[in-house]
Each structure stands twice: as C-alpha cells, then as structure tokens.
Design an enzyme around this catalytic site. Structure first.
Site, PDB file in Angstrom:
ATOM      1  N   HIS A   1      43.174  45.387 -23.726  1.00 44.74           N
ATOM      2  CA  HIS A   1      43.274  45.726 -25.140  1.00 44.74           C
ATOM      3  C   HIS A   1      41.842  45.820 -25.674  1.00 44.74           C
ATOM      4  O   HIS A   1      41.013  44.998 -25.317  1.00 44.74           O
ATOM      5  CB  HIS A   1      44.061  44.625 -25.863  1.00 44.74           C
ATOM      6  CG  HIS A   1      44.497  45.015 -27.230  1.00 44.74           C
ATOM      7  ND1 HIS A   1      43.638  45.062 -28.284  1.00 44.74           N
ATOM      8  CD2 HIS A   1      45.705  45.394 -27.699  1.00 44.74           C
ATOM      9  CE1 HIS A   1      44.303  45.453 -29.362  1.00 44.74           C
ATOM     10  NE2 HIS A   1      45.565  45.657 -29.030  1.00 44.74           N
TER      11      HIS A   1
ATOM     12  N   LEU B   1      43.731  38.234 -29.397  1.00 40.66           N
ATOM     13  CA  LEU B   1      43.887  39.607 -29.836  1.00 40.66           C
ATOM     14  C   LEU B   1      43.668  39.813 -31.329  1.00 40.66           C
ATOM     15  O   LEU B   1      44.186  39.089 -32.151  1.00 40.66           O
ATOM     16  CB  LEU B   1      45.311  40.039 -29.492  1.00 40.66           C
ATOM     17  CG  LEU B   1      45.467  41.494 -29.143  1.00 40.66           C
ATOM     18  CD1 LEU B   1      44.682  41.803 -27.887  1.00 40.66           C
ATOM     19  CD2 LEU B   1      46.933  41.805 -28.925  1.00 40.66           C
TER      20      LEU B   1
ATOM     21  N   PHE C   1      54.982  53.309 -32.987  1.00 39.05           N
ATOM     22  CA  PHE C   1      54.111  52.571 -32.073  1.00 39.05           C
ATOM     23  C   PHE C   1      53.412  53.567 -31.167  1.00 39.05           C
ATOM     24  O   PHE C   1      53.894  54.686 -30.985  1.00 39.05           O
ATOM     25  CB  PHE C   1      54.957  51.595 -31.240  1.00 39.05           C
ATOM     26  CG  PHE C   1      54.528  50.166 -31.390  1.00 39.05           C
ATOM     27  CD1 PHE C   1      54.546  49.561 -32.626  1.00 39.05           C
ATOM     28  CD2 PHE C   1      54.107  49.428 -30.296  1.00 39.05           C
ATOM     29  CE1 PHE C   1      54.151  48.243 -32.772  1.00 39.05           C
ATOM     30  CE2 PHE C   1      53.703  48.114 -30.435  1.00 39.05           C
ATOM     31  CZ  PHE C   1      53.728  47.519 -31.681  1.00 39.05           C
TER      32      PHE C   1
ATOM     33  N   ARG D   1      44.470  53.180 -26.486  1.00 37.83           N
ATOM     34  CA  ARG D   1      43.948  51.880 -26.073  1.00 37.83           C
ATOM     35  C   ARG D   1      42.956  51.932 -24.918  1.00 37.83           C
ATOM     36  O   ARG D   1      41.877  51.351 -24.977  1.00 37.83           O
ATOM     37  CB  ARG D   1      45.105  50.988 -25.632  1.00 37.83           C
ATOM     38  CG  ARG D   1      45.488  49.989 -26.667  1.00 37.83           C
ATOM     39  CD  ARG D   1      46.561  49.077 -26.142  1.00 37.83           C
ATOM     40  NE  ARG D   1      47.351  48.589 -27.262  1.00 37.83           N
ATOM     41  CZ  ARG D   1      48.386  47.759 -27.154  1.00 37.83           C
ATOM     42  NH1 ARG D   1      48.777  47.352 -25.963  1.00 37.83           N
ATOM     43  NH2 ARG D   1      49.033  47.350 -28.210  1.00 37.83           N
TER      44      ARG D   1
ATOM     45  N   GLU E   1      45.878  46.144 -33.352  1.00 36.39           N
ATOM     46  CA  GLU E   1      45.454  47.505 -33.637  1.00 36.39           C
ATOM     47  C   GLU E   1      45.433  47.803 -35.132  1.00 36.39           C
ATOM     48  O   GLU E   1      44.712  48.684 -35.587  1.00 36.39           O
ATOM     49  CB  GLU E   1      46.431  48.461 -32.929  1.00 36.39           C
ATOM     50  CG  GLU E   1      45.747  49.489 -32.072  1.00 36.39           C
ATOM     51  CD  GLU E   1      46.637  49.920 -30.910  1.00 36.39           C
ATOM     52  OE1 GLU E   1      46.559  49.246 -29.874  1.00 36.39           O
ATOM     53  OE2 GLU E   1      47.384  50.884 -31.055  1.00 36.39           O
TER      54      GLU E   1
END
Lengths: 344, 567
Positions: B234, B244, B118, B278, B247
């Site tokens: 974001h 959202l 991550f 980000r 990613e």
C-alpha cells in the site's frame, strides 16, 4: 539507543516505566520493576513496552496485536487510568504524571490476573454468553441469504456507536460496581445488550431483558459514569444503560424488581419534594420485611450516632419547588417522547 | 485431549465462518476453534473499507459477471477463473446472510445495504459499515459462534500438524496460559490463520501476529505454497509503524511531496497524480526514496503526505481517523505538519495451495482466507475482495470439512510427538554463550525483505535477499528466550512467530527470484513486462528435505482471454 525515531527534531525525555510484575509460578505477591528509557515525542506506551521487552527484559508480559487501536488487546492501566497502550502517547501521560518522569503501568482491574499486565478475559466472554449478546434473528436459518432486511438509516444510527465497542475492557476495569461485585453484568455487556435490543432483526429482546433485570443486572449500576469516561471509543455507555432501564420499566412495569421500584421511588420523591425522602427509601425499594431483616442493625447504629435521616413529614420541599416541578415534568415528557421514537 | 471431527486454526472471519457453517452442515460433529488471540481480536477487525458484492443496491445495472471480470483483470489474469466465479457468485448471498445475522451495514436511502465505489471496480459494489466494516463483521460472527456454542480454545499457539504419510492426524498446539504442549487429534483441520505480510515487520500495515503461522505449519508438513512472491504494497504507511493511512487522504486532495518540496507524482502519473493505482503510486514513492529524494530518519527514509493545504475544517470533518492516527502513531498533527509515509506491505496474495473447495493436497487438511491461495486474487487483489474471500471460502471450508470428515479415520497423536515438540520449543532455544536477540533478527528480516524482496525486485537484489535469509536462519539457531516462565510466555511466542516468518520468507524470495516477469504486485526491474508465454502460471513452493523446491501449476482460464491490463 532510543525508542527509535527522529532524534534530530524533537529530542528525548528520560522516562521511567514502573511496570506491575507478577508471575504466578514464582511470585507470592506482585511488585513493580522500573525501566528507564529515552522516549521521544510521538511514541506510544505500547511501543515503549515493546522496546523494554526487546532490549531490556524479555520476560515483561503483555498482550498486543493490531497496535492500531482496533483489536482491543492492549488494555491496561496507565497512571491509574484504563486505556489502550497502543493509542496512548507517552509525552501526554508524562505531562500529567504525579511523579515527574514516571509512568506507572498496571493490569486492568476487575478481571482475574494471569501474569504481569495480562488478565483473564473469560469472565467477560462468559457474561456475553449469559446475557445473550447476539442478534437472534427473526429470519429462519433456512431462509438466510435470500433477501435483506430493510433497515432505516435512523435505526442503524441507534446502534452504530455501540458497535464501535472493541471489548478492550477499559470500562470493565474502571467500573465501581464490579470492584464490589464481580458477578455484576459489566458496562460492556450492558452496552452490547442494548445494541442487540434496539436491533429490529432481533427476536429475543424480552428474554434478554428478563435476565438483565435480575440481581447483578442493569439495576445495579450507580451512574458513576466511569465506564463512559474511560471508553477508548468515546461510546456513551450510560445512554445504553438508561435505555435498557427505560425499556425495563416500559415493558415490565414499575413494580417489576427492587431496581425498578427504587428508580420509581426516586422519581416520586424528586417530583414531590425536589429531593429524596431517605428514611423510607429502603422500604419502598425492597419492602418492610427485607428492610427489617437487613437494615435494622444499621438503623440502630445510625440512631445511636444520631445520623438518621428525618422522617417523611419533616422532609421539606426544596426552594422554588413549583418551578422545579414544572421543569421536572417537562423533562420527563421529553424523555418519554425520545423513548417512544426510539422504540418505533 | 478428546478427538475432534474438525479443528479450525484461526478465529478471524474465515475460521469463524467455517465453524458456523460446519455446525450447520452437521450439528453432530465435534468442532473446535483454536486461536492465538481471543477471536474478536483477529486482524479481520482492521479491514475498514468493505466487502464487494454485486447486490445492485447502488448501481442497478451491476452484475456478478462484471464483478468477475473486474477481479480477473485486477489479478493481472493470474487468478483461476473458476475460483473467481465462486467468489463473485456467492458474494450477494453471503453479504445478505451476514445482514440477516445482524451485521450493522450502513444503509442507502431505500433502506437496503449501502455500497460505495472502490478501486478497480466498474460499479460501486463495496458494502460497508462506516469505516469499521471488518470489525463489525468479526463481531457478528463471534457473537453468532457464541450463540451456537462453538468450542473455543483461545490463546493457543498452533505449532505443527501431526502427519502420517499423506494425511494429518490433527494439530499440536501450545496453551499460552500454561505453556503446555497439547494434542488436538482430528479427522480434519482447517487452517485459517491470516496473512504473512508482517514478515516485512515495521514495513507492514499488518497486526503483530500476522506471521503466517498456518502457512508455515502447512509448509513444514510438505503442503505446497502458491504464488508466495505476490505481496501487495500500500503506498502510504506511516513511517514508524507501517500502519495504514487510507486512500481517502489522497482522495480528499492530499499531496505526496519529496524532500525537495516537489509533488513528484507529476513525473509518474501526470494526469491522475496522487490518485494513480496503488501499485503505481507505491513504485513512484519507492523510486523517489531510492534516488535519494526522500527524508532520512532512523526509522527509515520516507516522503511527505501533505494535507496542510486542506485546512483544519476539512481534515477534522472528513479525515478524523487519519488525523487521530497521525497524532497517535507519529506525533504529528496533519493540520499543521505533513505526515511521514512510505509504502507498506499490506496483503499476501499467495498462500496455501487449495482447490475451489479449500482442499489442500494433504488428506483432511483445508485452508481458507488470506492464509490460502485458491487463487482468486492472482497477482493483485482488488480492494473489497479480501473480506469477501474470507467469508466465501471460510464458509466453503466449513461445509467441505463437515461433509468429508466422515471419510477420514480419527487421527491419533502420540505422547512422544508432544514431548518432541515440547523439547523443540523449550529445550533448544535457551542458548548460552553468544546469543542472538529475536528483536534484532526480526528487524533485519523486515529490512532485507523490504530492500531486496520489496516493491522493486531484481536478480542481484533477490540473490542478496536469499543469502540474507539463509544467514538469518543460521543466526536464529542461537536465539535466546529470556523468559523462562511457563505461564503466558509471549517471549517464546514471538520467537516461534519469527521462526514461521523465516520459513516462509524463503518461499517469497524463491518465487520472486524465479518469476522472470513483472505482473501485478511483482515488479522485476530486469524483466519489466508481463511475459504470458513463459509465466502465465502459478508457482508452487514445497519444502523438500529442508529446502524450498519450486514447481508450477497452470492457471485455470475461462470466459476471459488474456488482455493487457490498463485502467
């Protein structure tokens, strides 16, 4: 003004939302209100309802939270079918509307109505509690957090899909058994029960199953598949129900309940004749006494109207019964194998 | 209402963990969980990615210490290092505990809990269940609470704390089903109501209800808010809804394109392009939009996230959720057309000021989760640390409140107080004559915050934002509730949520205006660099006589000295 988006690109459609209304404080019965608004492509039913609430009538009441299809709050019936308002495209629904340009929005069925599109979820939660919809861990509480259970990917996959359930209650609303019997366990609760019972960390599989085989439980389902068809997460709910039944017969025997006896009678008849011997089915399911007590009046009426099924000796096997039997045996063998590997 | 030992406000990950732990700590206590939604609806369910814990299942050499360092560095050194110690040290235990209770984690080949890499983490330590981690954690906690017989008051909207002097008497809440205002007298109250990023309204990825109710309640009771200016954006929210697009879409090779058809990330991150960090990608998109290279639409200016070159097969197999979302919420199939996106307010680092045991300055009041600011995220939260935060500090809150409940006398709430609250919410808001629509005010709140207290901040913009907020608060006094029903008055609830957002928005703007530096998510055009000499500290915003008053609090340091944050 439109439910805002790109007017330059797609154009609008005039849509009438026929919204179910009921406020228990003032209404003695429910009614519908029509709201006509321009809606463009890409707009969901929930966005349209939000628009109506903000711009036309603030009293239209419905639940909504994440607005992204994961929290399960906005389950409602759109043109008769239970689904999430937040993931349902207005234009898609419109294309299938019986009355052109009209979308009917109603609350979920089979749960008590509170107001407009809001129903009471407490009965569903109550059933989750009744059927112990949790993992009762084999790990003692004092030992928790110290080490992991080792779980195979194969086991994970057994309950992976079932854990997609967001308890939106679309399946509850569509369930044909619940319409007749509000005490029925409910598809969602069967799904969750199954999910727990195939989890090797759980220690109360048998107690849960013992509750599930009682009245209003897993044997009451009539396989109409409406729960599965309406599932917003495309979960094969019927597989879970069949899984529980197979478990019940396997671990509790064929003569456990009228439910298992009924299923067994089906199997015997189908294998023997390729079809049902209906005349004796109630006796084999519920016994002679029950049948006489409960079905005699109906049987008399059937005789009067000449609608009685033929007695067993007169039931002929279906055409090609030998080939059918071979296929049937092969199939049952497959199911048995599947079941064995599941319960490894 | 009978008195409680502990009243927990909020039924998400933090609230449910608190309830379980409190019952475990002292089974004799009377504990209630209040939630404005059924607990399983809480926004915890929307977290997809996972929760960080140095289990070492994937990378054998991962350590708690590395997790600590990554978190502190990610926070741009604003996190309190002792709090981060707690967060990361407790992580492996809490993930295993959830596993032991039945959370369906994805698995590694050796049957241990699966972990994946991550952003900002030196090792792959994010534990996950497919792309539904938060959902499955929430389900597990809810199931376990039902098993333990936790008493739930579902669909109760928390209004205010009842306060006498320096302590709370409990909570006052509205029962949505009846419209009645009810008292929850309690020795202790745990606030666990989630974040406040929804104040950016349709420029937020959050659920409609993430309106900072717990923070607003604490703020009105005189409890300080910490680091409210830090809101994480974001880069890729859907244009219309702010929802959202994860990613992963860029990870698989998606392009960001402006209206001139240009892959503009070349200007900002030549090497990493779309896969920059980000905050950088968010700032880049925002720059394109501000400099007139975005697409205009009534739903706001946006850029394109173009996946069309990836081909139907890849999109269908690797990005099915994103495709579904683009079709559901934008009416766009990414196989055929680019997805309209813009940065979206995603997470609130700031919140109720607490110590490491979740205590606030008010006796008997605790806060945990996104609602609180311990602080473990500082100026910027790392992916995978938010689920961890709610679990670890939710549990600590439950334990601390259970241990300390006996210290406090049972609070009492008078009928007069209830009547006053009822009058305030039901009497005052049926303005006749010229009135304001709450939907419009909410839109304008989101718009002014995004423009003036958004990704790029600057003195004059912030002043404009602060003035706008004052005006909106004035206009709010004339807001009208068109539903007069007592039963499930969602109209009234939305107005009360708007009030909470308006109260809190002031603290966000005030903190942003005061902090004359750029750190983590807070970017000041007029103060573009991090200023450790003057600003390596927390801001505290307290309501004093109706006005937001700022103070500061030192950052707790530890083993790690200040360094420049580079990746």
């Amino acid at each position: 003004m439109t439910v805002s988006t790109d007017q330059h690109k797609e154009g609008n459609k005039e849509v009438t939302f026929r919204v179910f209304r009921f406020n228990p404080q003032v209404d003695s019965k429910s009614y519908f209100d029509d709201y006509t608004i321009p809606v463009e492509r890409g707009v969901t039913v929930l966005r349209s309802l939000n628009y109506i609430k903000e711009h036309i009538d603030g009293s239209v009441s419905f639940r909504a939270f994440c607005q992204a299809g994961i929290c399960g709050s906005c389950g409602m019936r759109v043109n008769g079918l239970s689904q999430l308002a937040c993931t349902t495209q207005v234009w898609d629904v419109l294309a299938k509307s019986r009355e052109p340009g009209v979308i009917k929005v109603e609350p979920l069925r089979n749960l008590p109505l509170i107001k407009d599109l809001i129903v009471d979820m407490d009965p569903l939660v109550g059933k989750m509690v009744h059927y112990s919809n949790w993992v009762d861990s084999t790990m003692p509480e004092a030992q928790m957090g110290k080490k992991e259970f080792l779980i195979s990917e194969e086991e994970f996959l057994r309950y992976d899909k079932a854990t997609d359930c967001i308890l939106c209650a679309s399946c509850v609303s569509e369930c044909s058994i619940l319409r007749a019997n509000k005490e029925y366990v409910s598809p969602a609760v069967l799904l969750k029960s199954y999910r727990m019972s195939v989890d090797s960390r759980d220690s109360m599989h048998e107690q849960r199953l013992a509750e599930l085989v009682k009245d209003h439980g897993v044997w009451d389902c009539t396989h109409c598949y409406r729960c599965q068809e309406s599932c917003v997460k495309s979960i094969p709910i019927m597989d879970a129900i069949h899984g529980l039944r197979e478990d019940a017969i396997e671990s509790r025997g064929k003569n456990d309940t009228s439910g298992s006896k009924h299923a067994e009678a089906f199997m015997t008849d189908i294998e023997k004749k390729g079809k049902l011997i209906e005349a004796t089915l109630p006796i084999r399911t519920n016994g002679v006494v029950w049948t006489l007590q409960n079905l005699l009046p109906m049987a008399m009426k059937m005789i009067m109207k000449r609608r009685t099924p033929p007695p067993p000796p007169l039931v002929k096997s279906v055409k090609g019964i030998k080939i059918f039997r071979a296929m049937f045996r092969e199939m049952t063998e497959h199911v048995k194998q599947d079941h064995k590997s599941h319960n490894k | 209402m009978k008195p409680f030992d502990i009243v927990i406000v909020g039924g998400g990950g933090a609230g449910l963990y608190a309830a379980m732990e409190a019952m475990k700590t002292n089974p004799a206590l009377n504990i209630a969980v209040l939630s404005k939604v059924y607990p399983n609806r809480s926004h915890t369910s929307a977290a997809q990615g996972g929760a960080n814990a140095a289990l070492g299942n994937k990378a054998k050499d991962d350590t708690v210490e590395m997790h600590i360092f990554d978190t502190i560095k990610g926070s741009d050194y604003l996190a309190d290092q002792d709090a981060v110690d707690v967060l990361c040290s407790e992580a492996p235990k809490i993930i295993r505990e959830l596993e032991n209770m039945g959370t369906p984690w994805s698995r590694m080949e050796d049957n241990t809990i699966a972990q994946r890499p991550f952003g900002g983490a030196g090792r792959p330590r994010c534990c996950y269940c497919s792309d539904k981690t938060g959902h499955t954690i929430l389900q597990t906690l809810y199931e376990q609470c039902l098993k333990k017989g936790v008493i739930f008051f579902n669909e109760y909207f928390a209004l205010n704390l009842s306060v006498s002097g320096s302590r709370s008497n409990g909570l006052i809440a509205m029962n949505m089903k009846t419209g009645k205002v009810e008292a929850f007298p309690a020795r202790t109250v745990i606030l666990a109501t989630g974040g406040y990023a929804k104040m950016y309204w349709n420029r937020s990825s959050n659920a409609a209800g993430n309106t900072g109710d717990g923070q607003a309640i604490a703020y009105r009771a005189g409890i300080p808010m910490k680091d409210m200016e830090f809101v994480q954006f974001h880069p890729t929210g859907l244009r219309k809804s702010g929802l959202l697009v994860t990613e992963g879409a860029r990870g698989e090779g998606g392009y960001l394109v402006n209206k001139d058809g240009e892959r503009f990330m070349a200007r900002y991150a030549k090497e990493k392009m779309e896969l920059g960090p980000r905050d950088l990608v968010s700032r880049s998109i925002e720059t394109e939009i501000l400099q007139g290279r975005g697409f205009d639409s009534p739903a706001g200016t946006y850029v394109h996230l173009d996946l069309t070159h990836l081909g139907a097969d890849l999109i269908k197999s690797r990005l099915p959720q994103i495709r579904e979302m683009a079709m559901n919420f934008e009416g766009v199939d990414p196989i055929e057309e680019p997805i309209p996106v813009k940065p979206t307010a995603h997470y609130s680092m700031g919140g109720i000021d607490t110590d490491n045991q979740t205590r606030t300055v008010m006796e008997g009041v605790y806060a945990a989760g996104e609602c609180a600011c311990v602080s473990v995220h500082g100026a910027n939260r790392l992916g995978g640390n938010s689920l961890l935060d709610i679990l670890v500090f939710g549990r600590i809150a439950g334990r601390t409140a259970a241990e300390e409940a006996g210290k406090f006398t049972q609070g009492r709430i008078t009928d007069a107080e209830l009547a006053e609250q009822f009058e305030e919410i039901r009497g005052g808001m049926h303005a006749s004559g010229r009135y304001e629509r709450y939907g419009e005010l909410r839109e304008e709140l989101g718009r002014t915050l995004a423009l003036n207290v958004g990704i790029f901040r600057e003195s004059s913009l912030l002043q404009k934002g602060i003035a706008d907020l004052a005006e909106l608060r004035e206009r709010f006094k004339k807001v009208r509730i068109s539903d007069s029903s007592d039963v499930f008055n969602t109209n009234l609830m939305q107005v009360l949520e708007l009030k909470n957002m308006l109260d809190l928005a002031e603290t966000v703007a005030a903190g942003a205006y005061a902090r004359q530096e750029s750190r983590g998510s807070h970017t000041r055009i007029d103060f573009p660099v991090r200023d450790d000499a003057n600003w390596h500290k927390h801001t505290l915003a307290t309501l004093v006589k109706g006005n937001v008053t700022l103070a500061e609090k030192p950052v707790t340091m530890g083993r790690y000295e200040l360094q420049e944050r580079t990746y």
